[in-house]
Design an enzyme around this catalytic site. Structure first.
Site, PDB file in Angstrom:
ATOM      1  N   ARG A 169      -8.346  -4.350  -6.155  1.00  0.00           N
ATOM      2  CA  ARG A 169      -8.553  -3.646  -7.418  1.00  0.00           C
ATOM      3  C   ARG A 169      -8.184  -2.163  -7.352  1.00  0.00           C
ATOM      4  O   ARG A 169      -7.438  -1.651  -8.198  1.00  0.00           O
ATOM      5  CB  ARG A 169     -10.040  -3.753  -7.846  1.00  0.00           C
ATOM      6  CG  ARG A 169     -10.400  -5.079  -8.429  1.00  0.00           C
ATOM      7  CD  ARG A 169     -11.825  -5.433  -8.048  1.00  0.00           C
ATOM      8  NE  ARG A 169     -11.794  -5.888  -6.678  1.00  0.00           N
ATOM      9  CZ  ARG A 169     -11.686  -7.174  -6.335  1.00  0.00           C
ATOM     10  NH1 ARG A 169     -11.718  -8.096  -7.246  1.00  0.00           N
ATOM     11  NH2 ARG A 169     -11.581  -7.523  -5.057  1.00  0.00           N
ATOM     12  N   THR A 170      -8.711  -1.469  -6.350  1.00  0.00           N
ATOM     13  CA  THR A 170      -8.571  -0.006  -6.334  1.00  0.00           C
ATOM     14  C   THR A 170      -7.111   0.393  -6.112  1.00  0.00           C
ATOM     15  O   THR A 170      -6.572   1.249  -6.820  1.00  0.00           O
ATOM     16  CB  THR A 170      -9.472   0.597  -5.239  1.00  0.00           C
ATOM     17  OG1 THR A 170     -10.779   0.015  -5.365  1.00  0.00           O
ATOM     18  CG2 THR A 170      -9.570   2.093  -5.365  1.00  0.00           C
ATOM     19  N   LYS A 222       1.939   4.986  16.442  1.00  0.00           N
ATOM     20  CA  LYS A 222       2.463   5.613  17.673  1.00  0.00           C
ATOM     21  C   LYS A 222       1.591   6.793  18.092  1.00  0.00           C
ATOM     22  O   LYS A 222       1.992   7.599  18.932  1.00  0.00           O
ATOM     23  CB  LYS A 222       3.897   6.133  17.427  1.00  0.00           C
ATOM     24  CG  LYS A 222       4.889   5.075  17.034  1.00  0.00           C
ATOM     25  CD  LYS A 222       6.250   5.741  16.800  1.00  0.00           C
ATOM     26  CE  LYS A 222       7.167   4.852  16.015  1.00  0.00           C
ATOM     27  NZ  LYS A 222       8.254   5.615  15.401  1.00  0.00           N
ATOM     28  N   ARG A 228      -8.369   5.406   1.289  1.00  0.00           N
ATOM     29  CA  ARG A 228      -9.479   4.494   1.621  1.00  0.00           C
ATOM     30  C   ARG A 228      -9.533   4.362   3.132  1.00  0.00           C
ATOM     31  O   ARG A 228      -8.510   4.156   3.788  1.00  0.00           O
ATOM     32  CB  ARG A 228      -9.281   3.118   0.993  1.00  0.00           C
ATOM     33  CG  ARG A 228     -10.291   2.112   1.546  1.00  0.00           C
ATOM     34  CD  ARG A 228     -10.318   0.825   0.790  1.00  0.00           C
ATOM     35  NE  ARG A 228     -10.912   1.002  -0.524  1.00  0.00           N
ATOM     36  CZ  ARG A 228     -11.252  -0.013  -1.317  1.00  0.00           C
ATOM     37  NH1 ARG A 228     -11.064  -1.257  -0.930  1.00  0.00           N
ATOM     38  NH2 ARG A 228     -11.784   0.212  -2.498  1.00  0.00           N
ATOM     39  N   HIS A 271     -17.543   5.979  -3.415  1.00  0.00           N
ATOM     40  CA  HIS A 271     -16.395   5.332  -4.076  1.00  0.00           C
ATOM     41  C   HIS A 271     -16.414   5.869  -5.506  1.00  0.00           C
ATOM     42  O   HIS A 271     -16.775   5.179  -6.456  1.00  0.00           O
ATOM     43  CB  HIS A 271     -16.597   3.816  -4.036  1.00  0.00           C
ATOM     44  CG  HIS A 271     -15.374   3.004  -4.359  1.00  0.00           C
ATOM     45  ND1 HIS A 271     -14.226   3.542  -4.896  1.00  0.00           N
ATOM     46  CD2 HIS A 271     -15.150   1.670  -4.218  1.00  0.00           C
ATOM     47  CE1 HIS A 271     -13.334   2.562  -5.076  1.00  0.00           C
ATOM     48  NE2 HIS A 271     -13.874   1.423  -4.666  1.00  0.00           N
TER      49      HIS A 271
END
Ligand code: CP
Length: 318
Positions: A65-66, A93, A115, A144
């Site tokens: 969703r986000t 790396k 996120r 959030h």
């Protein structure tokens, strides 16, 4: 976090948390989201508020969703969007996140949507950004904020206001960034009562939510509430959940039709997703007449449009 997200001239510099954001600013974001939604639904052109802006989605944790709604929000307001491929990037790396951010900023990236499973990662990157803005798309169990905004918008659509509402948030509160951002937003907008319910192991420390009611009794929690926000068990954030049994959990903490009848007859049922049907919510409740779960998803696009437009400086940001 709340100091870091506000510039010295009081502009919103980043969006990291709803905690301390204040009523006026939250309401302005909701009003702007609703205005953009009206234009979109009327088939009118949206203003190109993000023309020549580049938004980078930096998702170190899974999302449906986000991530998708940030991308749609940014594109529909005219931005270029880069969905940064973490697994194929030089972070594998050994490049630090700060160096990754500086590298993308050098390519004129204007906004990073971040996120991460670690609390504080979006704030860490915000502290490092020279020019770009950072939007927290969910960090650990901490915050959030755009989920909080879309939840407030959905509640306000149905109830006309947040002031005076009685809201139950049920399930795995301890590990939930959604619960925290919802509580911050509900407090700021004057909810009368916030009831938190879940098993002892999944409730937070009472001191963190001093103004909420904590309970292990779902039936009592739902009595007379205006809205119910169900949460899933965040298995990815729980190392060991001894003796967890899904059937038993549903019997004690699942929302079914019988339990829903304890809430007000016009109560709405919310869930941030992803849902675990038959564990925290019965399928017929999730798909039932009182469910607004897909409206939450739709509102996510407009809440994120408002957040991006506000931070990128082409809208009111007082
Ligand atoms: N509500 C929410 O954050 O969903 P996603 O994990 O799918 O983005």
């Amino acid at each position: 976090m709340s100091e870091l997200q506000t510039a010295e001239d009081a502009r919103l510099r980043h969006l990291l948390t709803l905690d301390g954001l204040g009523r006026a600013r939250i309401e302005a974001l909701l009003d702007h989201a609703a205005q953009l939604r009206s234009l979109w639904r009327a088939g009118a052109p949206l203003p190109a508020l993000l023309d020549r802006r580049t938004v980078v989605n930096l998702f170190f944790e899974a999302s449906t969703r986000t991530r998708t709604s940030f991308e749609l929000a940014a594109r529909r307001l005219g931005a270029d969007v880069v969905n940064f491929d973490i697994s194929g990037s030089s972070t594998s790396k050994g490049e630090t996140l700060e160096d990754t951010l500086a590298t993308l900023e050098a390519m004129d990236a204007d906004a990073f949507v971040v996120r991460h499973k670690e609390n504080g990662t979006p704030a860490r990157l915000a502290a490092h950004a020279r020019r770009a803005v950072v939007l927290n798309a969910g960090d650990g169990n901490q915050a959030h904020p755009t989920q909080g905004l879309l939840d407030l918008l959905t509640l306000r659509d149905h109830k006309g206001r947040i002031d005076g509402l009685r809201v139950a948030i049920c399930g795995d509160i301890r590990h939930s960034r959604v619960a925290r951002s919802d509580v911050h937003g509900l407090r700021a907008l004057g909810a009368a009562e916030i009831r938190l319910c879940g098993p002892a192991a999944l409730l937070p420390d009472a001191a963190e939510f001093a103004d909420c009611t904590l309970s292990h009794d779902l039936d009592a929690t739902l009595e007379g509430v205006d809205a119910i926000i169900m949460l899933r068990i965040q298995k990815e954030r729980i190392e060991h959940l001894p003796g967890f049994d899904e059937t038993e959990y549903f019997a004690r903490f699942g929302l079914d039709r019988r339990r829903l009848a304890r809430a007000r007859s016009d109560a709405i049922v919310m869930h941030p997703g992803p849902m675990n049907r038959g564990i925290e919510i019965a399928a017929d409740v999730a798909d039932g007449a009182q469910s607004v779960i897909l409206e939450q998803v739709a509102n996510g696009i407009f809440a994120r449009m408002a957040a991006l437009a506000t931070l990128l400086g082409r809208e009111r940001n007082g």
